[in-house]
Scaffold this motif. Structure first.
Motif, PDB file in Angstrom:
ATOM      1  N   GLN A 102      42.624 -77.004  16.668  1.00  0.00           N
ATOM      2  CA  GLN A 102      41.443 -76.179  16.348  1.00  0.00           C
ATOM      3  C   GLN A 102      40.188 -76.553  17.087  1.00  0.00           C
ATOM      4  O   GLN A 102      39.716 -75.881  17.870  1.00  0.00           O
ATOM      5  CB  GLN A 102      41.045 -75.875  15.079  1.00  0.00           C
ATOM      6  CG  GLN A 102      42.363 -75.239  13.997  1.00  0.00           C
ATOM      7  CD  GLN A 102      41.890 -75.205  12.605  1.00  0.00           C
ATOM      8  OE1 GLN A 102      41.603 -76.153  12.155  1.00  0.00           O
ATOM      9  NE2 GLN A 102      42.130 -73.931  12.238  1.00  0.00           N
ATOM     10  N   GLU A 103      40.032 -77.874  17.262  1.00  0.00           N
ATOM     11  CA  GLU A 103      38.767 -78.433  17.855  1.00  0.00           C
ATOM     12  C   GLU A 103      38.942 -78.225  19.512  1.00  0.00           C
ATOM     13  O   GLU A 103      38.166 -77.884  20.196  1.00  0.00           O
ATOM     14  CB  GLU A 103      38.527 -79.960  17.662  1.00  0.00           C
ATOM     15  CG  GLU A 103      37.393 -80.486  18.194  1.00  0.00           C
ATOM     16  CD  GLU A 103      36.158 -80.068  17.472  1.00  0.00           C
ATOM     17  OE1 GLU A 103      35.315 -79.474  17.929  1.00  0.00           O
ATOM     18  OE2 GLU A 103      35.955 -80.589  15.994  1.00  0.00           O
ATOM     19  N   PHE A 104      40.362 -78.680  19.924  1.00  0.00           N
ATOM     20  CA  PHE A 104      40.509 -78.419  21.209  1.00  0.00           C
ATOM     21  C   PHE A 104      40.734 -76.977  21.836  1.00  0.00           C
ATOM     22  O   PHE A 104      39.954 -76.579  22.853  1.00  0.00           O
ATOM     23  CB  PHE A 104      42.054 -79.100  21.384  1.00  0.00           C
ATOM     24  CG  PHE A 104      42.258 -79.059  22.687  1.00  0.00           C
ATOM     25  CD1 PHE A 104      41.933 -80.379  23.809  1.00  0.00           C
ATOM     26  CD2 PHE A 104      43.136 -78.319  23.560  1.00  0.00           C
ATOM     27  CE1 PHE A 104      42.174 -80.365  25.073  1.00  0.00           C
ATOM     28  CE2 PHE A 104      43.552 -78.285  24.926  1.00  0.00           C
ATOM     29  CZ  PHE A 104      43.099 -79.357  25.891  1.00  0.00           C
ATOM     30  N   ILE A 105      41.014 -76.064  20.870  1.00  0.00           N
ATOM     31  CA  ILE A 105      41.112 -74.676  21.350  1.00  0.00           C
ATOM     32  C   ILE A 105      39.690 -74.269  21.407  1.00  0.00           C
ATOM     33  O   ILE A 105      39.351 -73.478  22.081  1.00  0.00           O
ATOM     34  CB  ILE A 105      41.741 -73.874  20.250  1.00  0.00           C
ATOM     35  CG1 ILE A 105      43.282 -74.086  20.248  1.00  0.00           C
ATOM     36  CG2 ILE A 105      41.580 -72.365  20.231  1.00  0.00           C
ATOM     37  CD1 ILE A 105      44.111 -73.498  19.147  1.00  0.00           C
ATOM     38  N   LYS A 106      38.729 -74.837  20.491  1.00  0.00           N
ATOM     39  CA  LYS A 106      37.292 -74.321  20.491  1.00  0.00           C
ATOM     40  C   LYS A 106      36.669 -74.486  21.933  1.00  0.00           C
ATOM     41  O   LYS A 106      35.850 -73.794  22.598  1.00  0.00           O
ATOM     42  CB  LYS A 106      36.459 -74.906  19.424  1.00  0.00           C
ATOM     43  CG  LYS A 106      36.494 -74.431  18.170  1.00  0.00           C
ATOM     44  CD  LYS A 106      35.606 -75.005  17.078  1.00  0.00           C
ATOM     45  CE  LYS A 106      34.162 -75.001  17.348  1.00  0.00           C
ATOM     46  NZ  LYS A 106      33.429 -75.942  16.168  1.00  0.00           N
ATOM     47  N   ILE A 107      37.081 -75.904  22.137  1.00  0.00           N
ATOM     48  CA  ILE A 107      36.518 -76.405  23.504  1.00  0.00           C
ATOM     49  C   ILE A 107      37.282 -75.459  24.909  1.00  0.00           C
ATOM     50  O   ILE A 107      36.473 -74.967  25.548  1.00  0.00           O
ATOM     51  CB  ILE A 107      36.916 -77.862  23.916  1.00  0.00           C
ATOM     52  CG1 ILE A 107      36.242 -78.978  22.820  1.00  0.00           C
ATOM     53  CG2 ILE A 107      36.766 -78.316  25.489  1.00  0.00           C
ATOM     54  CD1 ILE A 107      36.897 -80.034  22.698  1.00  0.00           C
ATOM     55  N   VAL A 108      38.542 -75.195  24.785  1.00  0.00           N
ATOM     56  CA  VAL A 108      39.134 -74.242  25.731  1.00  0.00           C
ATOM     57  C   VAL A 108      38.494 -72.782  25.630  1.00  0.00           C
ATOM     58  O   VAL A 108      38.228 -72.440  26.768  1.00  0.00           O
ATOM     59  CB  VAL A 108      40.966 -74.217  25.419  1.00  0.00           C
ATOM     60  CG1 VAL A 108      41.230 -73.111  26.441  1.00  0.00           C
ATOM     61  CG2 VAL A 108      41.316 -75.458  25.650  1.00  0.00           C
ATOM     62  N   GLN A 109      38.061 -72.509  24.593  1.00  0.00           N
ATOM     63  CA  GLN A 109      37.555 -71.057  24.406  1.00  0.00           C
ATOM     64  C   GLN A 109      36.226 -71.020  24.941  1.00  0.00           C
ATOM     65  O   GLN A 109      35.819 -70.311  25.866  1.00  0.00           O
ATOM     66  CB  GLN A 109      37.736 -70.620  23.046  1.00  0.00           C
ATOM     67  CG  GLN A 109      37.205 -69.006  23.006  1.00  0.00           C
ATOM     68  CD  GLN A 109      36.958 -68.428  21.424  1.00  0.00           C
ATOM     69  OE1 GLN A 109      37.777 -69.171  20.643  1.00  0.00           O
ATOM     70  NE2 GLN A 109      36.772 -67.338  21.446  1.00  0.00           N
ATOM     71  N   ALA A 110      35.397 -72.045  24.833  1.00  0.00           N
ATOM     72  CA  ALA A 110      34.080 -72.142  25.359  1.00  0.00           C
ATOM     73  C   ALA A 110      34.148 -72.331  26.645  1.00  0.00           C
ATOM     74  O   ALA A 110      33.184 -71.767  27.594  1.00  0.00           O
ATOM     75  CB  ALA A 110      33.307 -73.571  24.585  1.00  0.00           C
ATOM     76  N   GLU A 111      34.913 -73.076  27.234  1.00  0.00           N
ATOM     77  CA  GLU A 111      35.069 -73.018  28.728  1.00  0.00           C
ATOM     78  C   GLU A 111      35.442 -72.040  29.503  1.00  0.00           C
ATOM     79  O   GLU A 111      35.309 -71.369  30.471  1.00  0.00           O
ATOM     80  CB  GLU A 111      35.789 -74.399  29.363  1.00  0.00           C
ATOM     81  CG  GLU A 111      35.175 -75.691  28.691  1.00  0.00           C
ATOM     82  CD  GLU A 111      33.909 -76.028  29.351  1.00  0.00           C
ATOM     83  OE1 GLU A 111      33.856 -75.446  30.609  1.00  0.00           O
ATOM     84  OE2 GLU A 111      33.086 -76.627  28.986  1.00  0.00           O
TER      85      GLU A 111
END
Length: 455
Positions: free
Chosen positions: A72-81
């Motif tokens: 979920q943390e990684f997905i948050k980063i991907v989404q923000a980018e």
């Protein structure tokens, strides 16, 4: 829209779950997959490199908060980018100018400039309450002027006449003067397209731009050309001071390369998406919502806006009153619901905006297609008023007549009646106090209510 990219990224991002910490090693494979997914979606290479580099910088060494899994943390980063690549937020048209605010449409031939000019006119008239005038300065394509005139008439906006023997600059000057005299808020100028970027065309559009002095110069480009859309936009941007981009035919673009490449390569924001052939199929571009859709999280905000715009308030109130008075839900009500769903882009248009729909198996998606809803509408439309009010009357000979009238088979009529009966039963349960139970179940699906633990 973006089905291939969404499917590939969703599968890839699942693989990183279950880790206690994001490290260089355990995200290396995931980043490789993300890179491949973006390249396959025809995202421009410089965009892919920059995106992967930024995700890696943010992800490596990030301590995972107690309430989130690393996935979920990684997905948050991907989404923000993803949002950062496409722009931080929706950039609206800047119409704060001495009326008329002129909008110039530029682009290659076949990109959908004329249709987009009409759609934009309708959007500005209905949502922004503007008095809109459109004019065609395309003197090369024989049907261009007539096409815009017909479109303007269908939409209900004003059209300024022009002819193929006039000079584009003269057409624009006349249209601007007319718009000033008649107090129009917005003048939309449709220009000629070419099959490729050429010097002669650029010189002409520069002259038209100088004459029009537009507050917005929008580049219209076909999303299905992928990263080439971004490169063409850059070529135009070098010649004209573009203020934004309209991506057309996005509904047919399963990849999404253009949406992810245009801003990075041109520095200009995508302002609208053309998502269908209907005159209202033009959506403001919201990077956060598109990023959410790409990652299979849906776009509930756009769905709510669609509902607010398209749901017939009077029909909804009538149905609610019927519901309150415990009167039956009949086939006429069912038909009205189907029509309203159609106005919102059909069933697939709605499902596309719901979270998790990208995970649905293809065979299930095939079952919920708009052809089925069109067929249901045709069947009900072939019934008499009495049959719609009292479906129990529909027996053998009536079924044959309805099937013949709607171009369907008797088994199709049977299937519709069975589906309707199931819906009727559900409505009765809700009328008998089942609404509270239903609300309780829905509450359990809300964040913090069991569906999303730990949030």
């Amino acid at each position: 829209m973006f089905e291939n990219l969404s499917e590939r990224l969703s599968k890839t991002l699942k693989n990183i779950s279950g880790r206690g910490r994001l490290t260089d090693d355990n995200i290396k494979d995931t980043l490789r997959e993300v890179r491949m997914a973006l390249l396959e979606a025809d995202v421009a290479l410089p965009v892919v490199r920059d995106f992967v580099k930024r995700v890696k910088e943010r992800a490596v060494g990030t301590e995972v908060s107690k309430s989130l899994t690393p996935g979920q943390e990684f997905i948050k980063i991907v989404q923000a980018e993803l949002e950062a690549v496409m722009g931080d937020s929706n950039e609206e048209l800047d119409l704060a100018a001495q009326p008329p605010a002129v909008i110039l449409m530029a682009g290659l031939q076949g990109a959908g400039k004329t249709t987009s000019a009409g759609k934009l006119g309708k959007l500005l008239k209905e949502r922004n309450k503007k008095k809109v005038l459109v004019v065609s300065a395309d003197v090369y394509r024989p049907a261009a002027i007539k096409q815009l005139q017909t479109l303007a008439s269908d939409i209900g906006i004003d059209f300024f006449p022009s002819t193929a023997d006039q000079k584009p600059v003269d057409i624009v000057n006349d249209a601007v003067n007319h718009a000033k005299q008649k107090f129009y808020d917005v003048l939309i100028v449709d220009t000629a397209g070419r099959l490729h970027v050429d010097e002669e065309m650029m010189d002409e559009i520069k002259d038209v731009h100088a004459a029009a002095n537009p507050v917005e110069t929008l580049f219209v480009v076909d999303a299905m050309t992928g990263q080439d859309a971004a490169n063409t936009a850059k070529a135009f941007n070098d010649a004209l001071p573009l203020t934004g981009v309209i991506l057309t035919k996005v509904d047919g673009d399963a990849r999404g390369g253009a949406a992810l490449s245009v801003r990075h390569i041109t520095g200009k924001p995508v302002k609208f998406l053309g998502v269908g052939e209907k005159t209202d199929a033009l959506e403001p571009f919201h990077p956060d919502r598109v990023a959410s859709r790409i990652l299979g999280m849906g776009d509930v905000l756009s769905l709510i806006e669609d509902l607010e715009r398209n749901v017939d308030k009077d029909q909804a109130e009538k149905l609610a009153k019927k519901f309150k008075e415990k009167k039956g839900f009949d086939l006429e009500d069912f038909l009205n619901q189907l029509k309203q769903m159609k106005n919102m882009g059909g069933m697939m248009g709605m499902l596309d905006k719901l979270p998790g729909m990208s995970q649905l198996p293809d065979n299930m998606k095939d079952q919920v297609n708009d052809k089925m809803f069109n067929q249901m509408e045709a069947i009900i439309s072939s019934m008499t008023k009495l049959e719609r009010e009292r479906p129990e009357l529909i027996k053998g000979s009536r079924k044959k007549r309805i099937a013949a009238g709607s171009g369907t088979q008797v088994q199709d009529v049977n299937r519709l009646l069975k589906q309707f009966t199931q819906m009727q039963k559900m409505m009765k349960k809700m009328q008998k106090g089942g609404m509270k139970n239903m609300m309780r179940q829905m509450k359990g699906m809300m964040p913090g209510g069991g569906m999303f633990p730990g949030r």
